[in-house]
Structures are given as C-alpha cells and as structure tokens.
Design an enzyme around this catalytic site. Sequence first.
Site, PDB file in Angstrom:
ATOM      1  N   CYS A  16     -19.077  -0.985  65.400  1.00 54.29           N
ATOM      2  CA  CYS A  16     -19.063  -1.398  66.800  1.00 54.29           C
ATOM      3  C   CYS A  16     -19.057  -0.154  67.683  1.00 54.29           C
ATOM      4  CB  CYS A  16     -17.879  -2.268  67.193  1.00 54.29           C
ATOM      5  SG  CYS A  16     -17.875  -3.853  66.378  1.00 54.29           S
ATOM      6  N   ARG A  28     -23.854   2.176  65.025  1.00 56.86           N
ATOM      7  CA  ARG A  28     -22.477   1.754  64.726  1.00 56.86           C
ATOM      8  C   ARG A  28     -22.367   0.266  64.407  1.00 56.86           C
ATOM      9  NH1 ARG A  28     -18.699   5.625  66.363  1.00 56.86           N
ATOM     10  NH2 ARG A  28     -17.069   4.056  66.350  1.00 56.86           N
ATOM     11  N   TRP A  87     -20.787  -4.750  64.972  1.00 57.41           N
ATOM     12  CA  TRP A  87     -20.819  -4.923  63.510  1.00 57.41           C
ATOM     13  C   TRP A  87     -19.779  -5.998  63.241  1.00 57.41           C
ATOM     14  CZ3 TRP A  87     -17.521  -4.292  59.249  1.00 57.41           C
ATOM     15  CH2 TRP A  87     -18.158  -4.238  57.993  1.00 57.41           C
ATOM     16  N   ASN A  90     -13.803  -2.291  70.049  1.00 60.68           N
ATOM     17  CA  ASN A  90     -14.116  -1.800  68.707  1.00 60.68           C
ATOM     18  C   ASN A  90     -12.796  -1.713  67.951  1.00 60.68           C
ATOM     19  OD1 ASN A  90     -14.748   1.563  67.486  1.00 60.68           O
ATOM     20  ND2 ASN A  90     -14.953  -0.350  66.399  1.00 60.68           N
ATOM     21  N   GLY A  91     -12.720  -2.399  66.820  1.00 62.00           N
ATOM     22  CA  GLY A  91     -11.487  -2.374  66.037  1.00 62.00           C
ATOM     23  C   GLY A  91     -11.135  -3.783  65.588  1.00 62.00           C
ATOM     24  N   GLU A 108     -24.467  10.397  44.165  1.00 61.57           N
ATOM     25  CA  GLU A 108     -24.919  10.367  45.560  1.00 61.57           C
ATOM     26  C   GLU A 108     -26.376   9.893  45.648  1.00 61.57           C
ATOM     27  OE1 GLU A 108     -23.888  10.210  48.398  1.00 61.57           O
ATOM     28  OE2 GLU A 108     -25.419  10.966  49.737  1.00 61.57           O
ATOM     29  N   LYS A 159     -27.678   6.648  47.768  1.00 60.70           N
ATOM     30  CA  LYS A 159     -28.679   6.792  48.826  1.00 60.70           C
ATOM     31  C   LYS A 159     -29.784   5.749  48.676  1.00 60.70           C
ATOM     32  CE  LYS A 159     -27.324   8.541  51.146  1.00 60.70           C
ATOM     33  NZ  LYS A 159     -26.166   9.093  51.740  1.00 60.70           N
ATOM     34  N   GLU A 195     -28.524   2.070  49.452  1.00 61.89           N
ATOM     35  CA  GLU A 195     -28.264   1.655  50.826  1.00 61.89           C
ATOM     36  C   GLU A 195     -29.520   1.545  51.668  1.00 61.89           C
ATOM     37  OE1 GLU A 195     -25.720   4.288  53.122  1.00 61.89           O
ATOM     38  OE2 GLU A 195     -26.380   6.002  51.978  1.00 61.89           O
ATOM     39  N   HIS A 219     -22.949   4.085  25.550  1.00 63.82           N
ATOM     40  CA  HIS A 219     -21.734   3.332  25.221  1.00 63.82           C
ATOM     41  C   HIS A 219     -21.749   1.950  25.876  1.00 63.82           C
ATOM     42  CE1 HIS A 219     -19.919   6.685  23.118  1.00 63.82           C
ATOM     43  NE2 HIS A 219     -20.403   7.457  24.072  1.00 63.82           N
ATOM     44  N   LYS A 245     -22.570   2.882  60.586  1.00 61.90           N
ATOM     45  CA  LYS A 245     -22.021   4.222  60.387  1.00 61.90           C
ATOM     46  C   LYS A 245     -20.616   4.230  60.966  1.00 61.90           C
ATOM     47  CE  LYS A 245     -23.852   8.855  60.496  1.00 61.90           C
ATOM     48  NZ  LYS A 245     -24.304   8.917  59.114  1.00 61.90           N
TER      49      LYS A 245
END
Length: 606
Positions: free
Chosen positions: A2, A27, A74, A100-101, A479, A483, A486, A502, A601
Amino acid sequence: MCGIVGYVGHGDTKEIILQGLRTLEYRGYDSSGMALMSDGEIIVEKKEGRIQNLADSLKGKVFSSEIGIGHTRWATHGVPSDRNSHPHYSMDKSVAVVHNGIIENYQVLKKELEEKGYVFSSETDTEVISQLIQDMYNGDILDTVIKVQKRLEGSYAIGVLHKNHPDELVCAREHSPLVIGIGEKENFIASDVSALLKYTKDVYYLEDGDTAVLKSGEIKIFDKNENLVQREKKYIEWNLEQATKCGYPHFMLKEIFEQPQAVKETFNKRVHNGKADFSDVLNYKDIEKINKIYIIACGTAYHAGLQGQFALQKIAKLDSAADIASEFRYSDPFIDDKTMVIFVSQSGETSDTLAALKEAKSKGALTIAITNVVGSTISREADKVIYTMAGPEIAVASTKAYTTQVAIFYLLALYIAELRGVISEEKYKEYISEIKDMPEKIQKILDDCEKIKPAAEYFKNRINGFYIGRGLDYKVAVEGSLKIKEVSYIHTEAFASGELKHGTIALIEEGTPVIVIATQRNLIDKSVSNIKEVKARGAYIITIGFKNEENLKNVSDIFIGIPECNDLFAGFLSIIPLQLLAYYTSEAKGIDVDKPRNLAKSVTVE
Ligand code: F6R
C-alpha cells in the site's frame, strides 16, 4: 505494501496525487483512489485494478482542489474491489482516510461503532479509522486524530481530510513508513520519497507515534507525547531520472543494467585508499568481543545474506549464520552482547525484519542495518547503519539492491578480517582488486545479454524447473530460482546439487530445465557428474560457469559463460545471467514484469 500520498498547495492537486500514485504503484496494485476537497465537500474517486483505471475515471473531471490524499492498495482485509479501495469515508462523509498498515483491533472498534449506529460500507480495517474520527471529532482535527491514534493497535501510516478543515492535511504513523515533503508554499506526504522527487528533495521522516498537520505554508509535527517537535530535515540524494524508466521497457531491466554503476558507487563510498572503511560502524573493540554473527532478512535480501554469511566465514573467519526474519524471531536464538546481528533490507521497512531487529536489540546484541533507503525505519532502529548505493529500486523484483548488498558484505568481511588480523596484506589487496573489477565484469555479461534469450525461449513454455549448485553456487541458485518464480510464474526450486538425488531427482523428466551454476573450481568435476545424472533422465541443461570451462560446455545444452574471477567472488557475476533469464522469460510470456501478480514491494505486514 500500500502506498499513500497527500498534497496541500496551489498546484494541480488531482494530477500531483495521480503522479505520486503512479510512482508508488509498485507498493500494491489491487486498486487505487483519491479524495479531494472541493467546494466544501470531500470527493472520493476509487477504482479496482491498476492506477490507469482511476486515471480513466477522472479524465475530463476538473476539481478546484488545493488539498487531497491518494492510495494504491495491496489488499489485506477485504478482496480487491471498488468498495474496499481507499480512501474510506466516515459515515457522514465528513472524513476521508488513506491507510497503509493493519489495524489489529479493528474488530473490537468496529463492534463498538456499530453498536453506536455506525454503518460500514467496506470489509476493511481502515474504515474504523474514518468512523472513529467522525465519532471522536471535537472541532480540532489534529487533536481528534491524536486521540484516535490512542485507540488504534497495529501499524499505520494515515492521511486524513476533514471537510471542516479545508486547508489542513493531517497524517500520522506507527510502524509504517511516512515521509513529509517540504515544498515552496506546498507540502506533501508519501509512503516513500520516490513519489516526491519531482517536487522536492527536502523531507522530514516521521517517527513512530508522530502526528503532523500540513498546510500549504506550514508543517507542524507532534510526537507521541503530544509535544511539538522539530524533526531533522533530510536532503534526498536520489534524482528523478533514477526513478523513471529512461527508455527501458521495464524498471527491472533498467535496474539490472544499473548494477555496474550501483556496485561501483557502493565500492567508492566504502573503499578509501585501497582499504574497506566501516570505521563509522565498527571498531576493534566491537569486533574483539563478537563471537557470532547472525544475518537476518527476507526474500532476496536474505539471499544476499547467504552470500554475506559465506564472505564473513571465508574471509573474516567469523562464525556466521543467515536466517529468515520471520523464522528467526520465533526460534529462540541464542543472542547476547557478544552477538552481532546484521539486518538486510532494501526498503528498510519490512515488518518481519524490523520485528527481529527489535528482538535482537532487546537481548543486547549489536545491531547493524544494511539498507538502501536513507531514514527508513530499520536504518533508524539499528545501532549502526550501512547504506547501499543502489538508488531507488522500483521494480518489484529486486536486482541491484541484491548486488550492492553482496558488495557491502564482501567489503565488510575484508574490514573485519583486517581488524581481526586474519588476512595477509597480499590477499587483502588481491580481494579488494577483485571487488573493484566487478562492475566491469558485470558490464561484460550485460553487453552479451542477447545470449540469454534462447534459454528464456526454452524456459517460457515449461511449467517447472530446477536450479542447482554447490557451495556459493547454491546460494546464488536460491536467488535465481526466486527471481524466475516471481516474474514468470514458473515453478522452480533450488537445490544443493548433491542433495538432488536424495529425492527430488524423481521429478526430472524429459525436457525439465535444470539450471546449473558451477563456478567453484574445486567442485566442477562433481557438478559435471550431477549434470550427467539429470541429463540421463532427460533434463535440459542450462549452465552458468566461467567462460573457458570446456568440461561444463560439453555436457550442457546451453552454456552461458561469465568472465573469470577468483571463485570466492563468483556470486557477483553468476547472478546476472539468472536475473536476465528471469526478465526475458517473463517478457516472453507477456507478463507485467515490474508488477507481478499478488506481490508488492516493501512488505510492511507480518
Ligand atoms: C524479491 C524481493 C523480495 C524482498 C523482500 C525483502 O525480488 O524483492 O523478496 O527482497 O520482500 O524486502 P526488503 O529488502 O525491502 O526488506
């Protein structure tokens, strides 16, 4: 997670809010909206989906407004919809709020308000704030918001308009980022400075518990004890160009290509006269008593921490462990004043990392933040802070923040190694020179970026794949795998090469892509054997290795060569083709690379 913006001044409020929202869209992009004060009323426009939907619905509408707030969402409480979009009115429409929160006690507050007759029109936690402001309004909007804050539990950055106060924008923060932009006869609020760069570079960062009231020519900030306070004015070094695409089709590609410069700037900031310099952060006395280093972070920052652990152990010879912030907090880690805990966070706002930081601090550890955002919450909470010089990272998928974090870790490892007397002068010089050469070597890989495209063409039609490596290569594989997941929605997993047989090898079938990272020279023969094992079961092999490794080339379907370097530093380079592979695969699939689904993000909820 957000984004909020606000404006008070004589400019084009609607356009300023829209442009701020566009910058903050990374965001969250489930919905967006704005509230404008116009002719004594608060007008709210909000739309599900991308900001363009809001812009389209506002097209042709003219408002004589000198004050407004905006929000890009978001979703947490309530599905993405017009109804759940912010801003949220109070019942009588006298108040509008962006938030936001998460308000953790919203159900209790909602019940209380409903019993008083308040009717809610959304499923969000945020709506309790606007309703409470209406309910507790005492003629002074600043004082009312301060009193409302005392009833709220959880995290929030809020922007508030009240129709009886047409020239006052009130804002407040608790555990969510909020910055005030200081203009000439105009002032701003935003979740992050990138939304302000077009208008001003002078800012105040609010502290937890702060409330502020902005007019076009005045800013007043009150702390949690209701004292009028003067927060330090900060100047933002970032420029607007860094926050725009500059001709690149996507921020992610631009940021991948910015890595040589970002690593160079990070190096230049920390290396003076051939020596890594962190004397502002650590001295011999600190190091002398440290017997353990934890590195704590989330996602990509955690993966940079894995490379950090490797560097600290190999170069500084200190016992180090990297852990995921959300796990670390609950794992009852053994921490005391002999422990140093390094927190890595691009945004400096990630809730889990912040919570782990508070926990480590309370146990007496020396806490150090590695972050990209000056003035961010984590940078202020930690005992000491080291800034990466990546510049604003806008794409949701982190790239240049990662490489600059890795650069910091290697330089820090050298600094600590020298303080501890565990490195010879010769080796020190050799290692500094290796790091110094990295920007040029990264550039060489980028110059050859076309070579990655065939691998992306192959990958784009697959539904899964594996990333394997040994030692440092495994840390990079993790990583690389994140990448591509996502941004291309292809399911991949990273495995230590030796671990594959294994169990997981059962998943290899005809055509399964296996990305092999093989830069650790003492382990190449073993990697070749692992390649043969999966190839014999039909895997399609894409290998990243030093360009002259003929053995690897011979067993690979696609071989991507990287410039030679000392094995210890290979992670700086091997990650670059993996970032490009993720980008090109996403692009080939027609995905919105910079804003992949379900993500945002800066994750400011736990
Ligand atoms: C992935 C990505 C995330 C972040 C993570 C931590 O590309 O960007 O995994 O690395 O959410 O964010 P920061 O570094 O802001 O704490």
